[in-house]
Design a protein around this motif. Structure first.
Motif, short mmCIF file in Angstrom:
data_model
loop_
_atom_site.label_atom_id
_atom_site.label_comp_id
_atom_site.label_asym_id
_atom_site.label_seq_id
_atom_site.Cartn_x
_atom_site.Cartn_y
_atom_site.Cartn_z
N LEU A 1 36.50 44.02 36.51
CA LEU A 1 36.29 42.58 36.52
C LEU A 1 37.61 41.85 36.28
O LEU A 1 37.92 40.86 36.97
CB LEU A 1 35.26 42.21 35.46
CG LEU A 1 34.94 40.72 35.29
CD1 LEU A 1 34.42 40.11 36.58
CD2 LEU A 1 33.92 40.54 34.16
N ASP A 2 38.40 42.32 35.35
CA ASP A 2 39.70 41.70 35.08
C ASP A 2 40.63 41.79 36.29
O ASP A 2 41.36 40.85 36.61
CB ASP A 2 40.37 42.35 33.86
CG ASP A 2 39.70 41.97 32.55
OD1 ASP A 2 38.95 40.98 32.53
OD2 ASP A 2 39.93 42.68 31.55
N ALA A 3 40.59 42.93 36.98
CA ALA A 3 41.44 43.10 38.16
C ALA A 3 41.03 42.12 39.26
O ALA A 3 41.89 41.54 39.94
CB ALA A 3 41.36 44.54 38.67
N LEU A 4 39.75 41.94 39.44
CA LEU A 4 39.27 41.01 40.47
C LEU A 4 39.61 39.57 40.10
O LEU A 4 40.02 38.78 40.95
CB LEU A 4 37.76 41.18 40.65
CG LEU A 4 37.33 42.49 41.33
CD1 LEU A 4 35.85 42.76 41.10
CD2 LEU A 4 37.62 42.43 42.83
N ARG A 5 39.45 39.22 38.84
CA ARG A 5 39.74 37.85 38.42
C ARG A 5 41.24 37.57 38.41
O ARG A 5 41.64 36.40 38.45
CB ARG A 5 39.14 37.60 37.04
CG ARG A 5 37.61 37.59 37.06
CD ARG A 5 37.00 37.00 35.82
NE ARG A 5 37.15 37.85 34.65
CZ ARG A 5 36.42 37.73 33.54
NH1 ARG A 5 35.48 36.78 33.46
NH2 ARG A 5 36.60 38.53 32.51
N GLY A 6 42.06 38.62 38.40
CA GLY A 6 43.50 38.43 38.37
C GLY A 6 44.18 38.58 39.71
O GLY A 6 45.42 38.63 39.78
#
Length: 474
Positions: free
Chosen positions: A444-449
């Protein structure tokens, strides 16, 4: 001598798709696009964990061709971009939990997101470039959908997602692959001959619809690479006398058809996309939520209701209400996702509609079938359609009184949007139980970043870690 000819529709589209700088795509549009990526990947992993829409991934893994693109839900394996697109596009559509561009009836994300991520992994593109390419793809899908709206296509037996979706996906692939304008126009011309997708799956509730977006994404990458190797395609693939618009939608491209692509890069219209809160056909959602509101307002129990009447626009009766006898008793789980009576009955009996509501056991559940059999429908032409998927419900109680409720803008639509936190919550609901919380949060963090990521390396690593927890397709 004649003057210079007017550019064709595909030339207009591809000029914009190739030339518009990533830096000129508004930051807020990139943020919106990253939410589409989050939603699509989350739904795909939910499908992988439940063995839904996995056939293309199984085929790709059985006949492997090594490459740089992640096959989602595969235990961390990778393949050629076109093969990954096929696997991931089918997977993401496996439970019909993905978004819809309401006016065109296209499921844009399940074609655009797999294409952008797979080609982005292959080319080493930055996260911003990948998001910008996808944002342009959404814009072109919306503009193309104004020329060939979904209903006429569906009435002629064609699925708009795959028939129309392959063209903007080709633009995404062409941009990320660095094609020249002439190559990209040929790629679109070639993709038009790959456009396909029949609505006949409704006849028996089979899985063909799941395949359509994956096939379109695979075709888009294949067409772009064929053009890069010298294959040519017709520049008039859209408006020509045997082009996509005439052949599939029986639409005559008039002289003012170019107006559909006016203002590209200045006016962004592709965000008219509805995110789904429920894993069922979008035309069902408003009636489900209208029932929930009426139930809560009147403190109703299922046994209080003698008869349910779904209130729906005529535009989508054929999708979710007819033939009514078949919708009362769907044959397969996928069939059930397009039955308004059955989805409403699940909600009435269970109190909610969730990621695991539709399964084979419920198809014969006596309580659900009893309620479904009490559901009828009535046409109500809401003015909000096609900007939204409105709907309502009327109930007749055991004492003979009647009450009704309406939802004019379905949850997740532009008029009633799901916030970023809502989409993150949906992602967690889809992914936590199949990958574990830690790996889900990393992904999720990778997608949001993505907007600030120099490449997709962290996305690829996070997906591999999540996949390792999930294992191979079930």
């Amino acid at each position: 001598m004649g003057g210079p000819r007017e550019p064709t529709l595909s030339e207009r589209m591809l000029d914009f798709a190739l030339d518009h700088p990533s830096g000129d795509v508004p930051d807020e549009l990139l943020d919106w696009t990253s939410l589409r990526f989050t939603d699509t990947v989350g739904v795909a992993l939910a499908c992988a964990g439940r063995g839904l829409g996995v056939a293309a991934a199984r085929l790709t893994l059985e006949e492997p061709a090594p490459g740089p693109a992640s096959i989602w839900g595969s235990g961390g394996r990778q393949a050629r971009a076109a093969d990954a697109c096929f696997a991931n596009g089918m997977l993401a559509h496996g439970m019909d939990y993905d978004d819809t561009h309401t006016a065109s009836m296209i499921h844009p994300s399940v074609v655009i997101v797999p294409t952008a991520l797979a080609v982005g992994e292959e080319t080493g593109a930055s996260g911003r470039d990948v998001l910008a390419a996808a944002a342009i793809g959404y814009e072109l899908a919306a503009r193309l959908g104004t020329l060939a709206p979904g209903k006429p296509l569906q009435q002629r037996g064609f699925h708009p997602t795959s028939v129309l979706g392959i063209i903007p996906a080709t633009a995404v692939a062409a941009r990320l692959l660095g094609l020249s304008t002439s190559e990209a126009v040929s790629a679109a011309g070639l993709a038009g001959s790959m456009a396909s997708g029949l609505m006949e799956f409704f006849s028996d509730g089979s899985d063909a619809k799941q395949m359509h977006p994956g096939w379109a994404a695979k075709g888009a990458v294949t067409a772009a690479k064929l053009a890069r190797h010298g294959a040519t395609g017709p520049a008039t693939v859209l408006e020509g006398p045997s082009g996509l618009l005439k052949a599939f939608a029986s639409v005559e491209a008039k002289d003012d058809a170019a107006n559909a692509f006016a203002g590209l890069g200045r006016q962004w219209t592709g965000t008219g996309v509805s995110t789904k809160p429920y894993p069922a056909g979008h035309c069902i959602h408003a009636t489900v939520d209208a029932w929930r509101a009426l139930r809560d307002r009147l403190a109703l129990n299922p046994e209080d209701v003698r008869r349910f009447t779904a209130l729906v626009p005529s535009a989508y009766l054929h999708l979710v209400c007819e033939p009514l006898a078949d919708k009362h008793t769907p044959r397969t789980v996928y069939d059930a996702r397009f039955s308004l009576p059955f989805a409403l009955a699940l909600t009435v009996v269970d109190g909610a509609l969730g990621v695991d509501s539709f399964n084979a056991e419920r198809l014969t559940d006596p309580a659900v079938l009893d309620v479904a059999g009490r559901v009828d429908y009535e046409i109500l032409e809401y003015t909000e359609y096609p900007a939204a998927f409105p709907g309502g419900v009327r109930v007749e109680l055991a004492d003979g009184t009647r009450h009704e409720e309406h939802l004019h803008h379905n949850i997740g639509s532009p008029g009633n949007p799901m916030r970023a936190d809502d989409i993150a919550a949906k992602f967690r609901d889809c992914v936590h139980d199949v990958t574990g919380a830690a790996q889900a949060e990393r992904l999720l963090d990778a997608l949001r970043g993505l907007a600030t990521a120099p490449s997709l390396t962290e996305f690829t690593a996070a997906m591999a870690a999540a996949d390792a927890a999930l294992g191979s397709p079930r």
